[in-house]
Write a protein that holds these residues in place. Structure first.
Motif, PDB file in Angstrom:
ATOM      1  N   CYS A   1      26.596  33.614  32.606  1.00 19.21           N
ATOM      2  CA  CYS A   1      27.698  32.661  32.478  1.00 19.21           C
ATOM      3  C   CYS A   1      28.829  32.950  33.454  1.00 19.21           C
ATOM      4  CB  CYS A   1      28.257  32.684  31.054  1.00 19.21           C
ATOM      5  SG  CYS A   1      27.038  32.357  29.768  1.00 19.21           S
ATOM      6  N   LEU A   2      28.610  33.884  34.362  1.00 18.84           N
ATOM      7  CA  LEU A   2      29.661  34.269  35.308  1.00 18.84           C
ATOM      8  C   LEU A   2      29.944  33.122  36.271  1.00 18.84           C
ATOM      9  CD1 LEU A   2      31.356  36.837  36.003  1.00 18.84           C
ATOM     10  CD2 LEU A   2      29.677  37.281  37.805  1.00 18.84           C
ATOM     11  N   GLN A   3      31.237  32.857  36.516  1.00 16.96           N
ATOM     12  CA  GLN A   3      31.640  31.789  37.420  1.00 16.96           C
ATOM     13  C   GLN A   3      32.130  32.314  38.762  1.00 16.96           C
ATOM     14  OE1 GLN A   3      31.676  28.111  36.788  1.00 16.96           O
ATOM     15  NE2 GLN A   3      30.081  29.101  35.567  1.00 16.96           N
ATOM     16  N   ARG A   4      32.984  33.323  38.717  1.00 18.58           N
ATOM     17  CA  ARG A   4      33.560  33.841  39.963  1.00 18.58           C
ATOM     18  C   ARG A   4      34.075  35.257  39.734  1.00 18.58           C
ATOM     19  NH1 ARG A   4      36.354  29.715  37.902  1.00 18.58           N
ATOM     20  NH2 ARG A   4      38.441  30.126  37.077  1.00 18.58           N
ATOM     21  N   VAL A   5      34.224  35.960  40.836  1.00 17.07           N
ATOM     22  CA  VAL A   5      34.777  37.300  40.808  1.00 17.07           C
ATOM     23  C   VAL A   5      35.785  37.430  41.934  1.00 17.07           C
ATOM     24  CG1 VAL A   5      32.677  38.316  39.846  1.00 17.07           C
ATOM     25  CG2 VAL A   5      32.997  38.260  42.327  1.00 17.07           C
ATOM     26  N   THR A   6      36.657  38.422  41.800  1.00 18.95           N
ATOM     27  CA  THR A   6      37.518  38.828  42.900  1.00 18.95           C
ATOM     28  C   THR A   6      37.111  40.236  43.280  1.00 18.95           C
ATOM     29  OG1 THR A   6      39.373  37.474  42.151  1.00 18.95           O
ATOM     30  CG2 THR A   6      39.870  39.257  43.679  1.00 18.95           C
ATOM     31  N   LEU A   7      36.828  40.434  44.566  1.00 17.26           N
ATOM     32  CA  LEU A   7      36.468  41.741  45.088  1.00 17.26           C
ATOM     33  C   LEU A   7      37.640  42.313  45.875  1.00 17.26           C
ATOM     34  CD1 LEU A   7      32.932  40.892  46.572  1.00 17.26           C
ATOM     35  CD2 LEU A   7      33.491  41.631  44.243  1.00 17.26           C
ATOM     36  N   ILE A   8      37.585  43.604  46.108  1.00 15.81           N
ATOM     37  CA  ILE A   8      38.538  44.235  47.018  1.00 15.81           C
ATOM     38  C   ILE A   8      37.736  44.977  48.076  1.00 15.81           C
ATOM     39  CG2 ILE A   8      38.761  46.361  45.634  1.00 15.81           C
ATOM     40  CD1 ILE A   8      41.743  46.389  46.543  1.00 15.81           C
ATOM     41  N   ALA A   9      38.168  44.843  49.317  1.00 13.89           N
ATOM     42  CA  ALA A   9      37.512  45.525  50.429  1.00 13.89           C
ATOM     43  C   ALA A   9      38.301  46.775  50.792  1.00 13.89           C
ATOM     44  CB  ALA A   9      37.426  44.599  51.638  1.00 13.89           C
ATOM     45  N   ARG A  10      37.626  47.742  51.394  1.00  7.65           N
ATOM     46  CA  ARG A  10      38.374  48.853  51.963  1.00  7.65           C
ATOM     47  C   ARG A  10      39.357  48.275  52.968  1.00  7.65           C
ATOM     48  NH1 ARG A  10      32.967  51.277  52.442  1.00  7.65           N
ATOM     49  NH2 ARG A  10      32.680  52.751  50.738  1.00  7.65           N
ATOM     50  N   GLY A  11      40.586  48.660  52.851  1.00  6.53           N
ATOM     51  CA  GLY A  11      41.655  48.035  53.624  1.00  6.53           C
ATOM     52  C   GLY A  11      42.573  47.223  52.737  1.00  6.53           C
TER      53      GLY A  11
END
Length: 301
Positions: free
Chosen positions: A148-158
């Motif tokens: 049921c996942l719609q979206r995620v927020t990721l973080i990049a190195r930096g």
């Protein structure tokens, strides 16, 4: 590249950020194993996490949440371990449930059920955090985190935040498809209205089944191997006669063959050697090569 001592000093100046050096990873995993992290940090806000990501040298970080699906090397980790357990918070808006990466997954499920929203309850009882569940597409009883996942927020190195729709991730069985060099920050599920009583009854049934079949009363990290397509790793391990197999203080659980538990003094090398032995024995007996689903942290990962 700045030395890790310089990185630790820099991060210690970030207001409110918990920073420790030579922190035993055994304190932060359900296996209770692992040597020291050269630098250990616990951000409690997205802003702190961004500052950490900007400070960490390239390829010198590892992310853990509750540490329930992790085996840390006896030698520790010569880098920065970022623990997300303090990055918590969840909310319901209409049919959507949002949660930060360090939120315990069962808390998210409880919140959704109390709001009359169905779709996550079959994941009830999976230990760990939202970030870990998504990174490994955790699943149980025919359900997966990504259902049921719609979206995620990721973080990049930096430190850059990277919003992603679920279709942008190449997820699969026990894999969230998170790109290398990125970590989970937040997730949003879209659920369906459901009957609260029926959902609670299903969760009670799942709790009873887990208690009867999984050895969570002992130090363990959950299922060690991925299930081969159309089969069960636990069944194959049982068929190979490996329940009770031991290396040092690490033992294949008599309750569930796909769990390794600690019985007496143990080290991570005991677990690694037992994993190797189980894999080889299952391959010899059945012809199937099992793949681990544990996350390995350390010099030999």
């Amino acid at each position: 590249m700045r030395s890790l001592d310089a990185v630790a000093r820099h991060m210690s100046a970030i207001e409110g950020l918990v920073v420790r050096t030579d922190e035993p990873l055994s304190r932060h995993t359900s296996f209770c194993l692992g040597g020291p992290a050269r630098v250990w940090v616990a951000p409690s806000s997205v802003e702190q996490l961004q500052q950490v990501a900007r400070a960490v040298p390239k390829d010198a970080w590892a992310i853990i949440g509750a540490g329930t699906n992790v085996l840390c090397d006896d030698s520790g980790f010569e880098g920065v371990v970022v623990c997300t357990r303090s990055l918590r918070g969840s909310s319901v808006e209409g049919r959507e449930v949002r949660a930060l990466a360090g939120t315990v997954l069962t808390d998210v499920i409880r919140l959704s059920v109390e709001g009359g929203l169905s779709g996550l309850e079959r994941l009830w009882g999976i230990p760990g955090t939202v970030g870990g569940a998504i990174a490994g597409n955790a699943g149980a009883f025919g359900a997966e985190t990504f259902d049921c996942l719609q979206r995620v927020t990721l973080i990049a190195r930096g430190g850059a935040l990277v919003p992603q729709e679920v279709g942008d991730l190449t997820f699969g069985y026990r894999s969230g498809g998170v790109p290398a060099g990125h970590a989970i920050v937040e997730a949003t599920w879209r659920l369906e209205p459901g009957d609260v009583g029926a959902m609670r009854a299903a969760m009670d049934s799942i709790r009873e089944r887990r208690s009867a079949t999984q050895p969570w009363s002992q130090p363990t990290a959950g299922c060690v191997f991925r299930n081969p397509k159309g089969d069960s790793a636990g069944r194959l391990i049982d068929h190979a006669g490996l329940k009770g197999a031991r290396v040092g203080g690490a033992v294949v659980s008599a309750l569930h063959g796909n769990f390794i538990v600690l019985d007496g003094p143990a080290c991570a090398s005991d677990v690694r050697e037992l994993i190797r032995y189980v894999r080889e024995r299952v391959r010899d007996v059945t012809g199937v090569s099992l793949e681990t689903e544990l996350k390995m942290i350390g010099s030999d990962a």
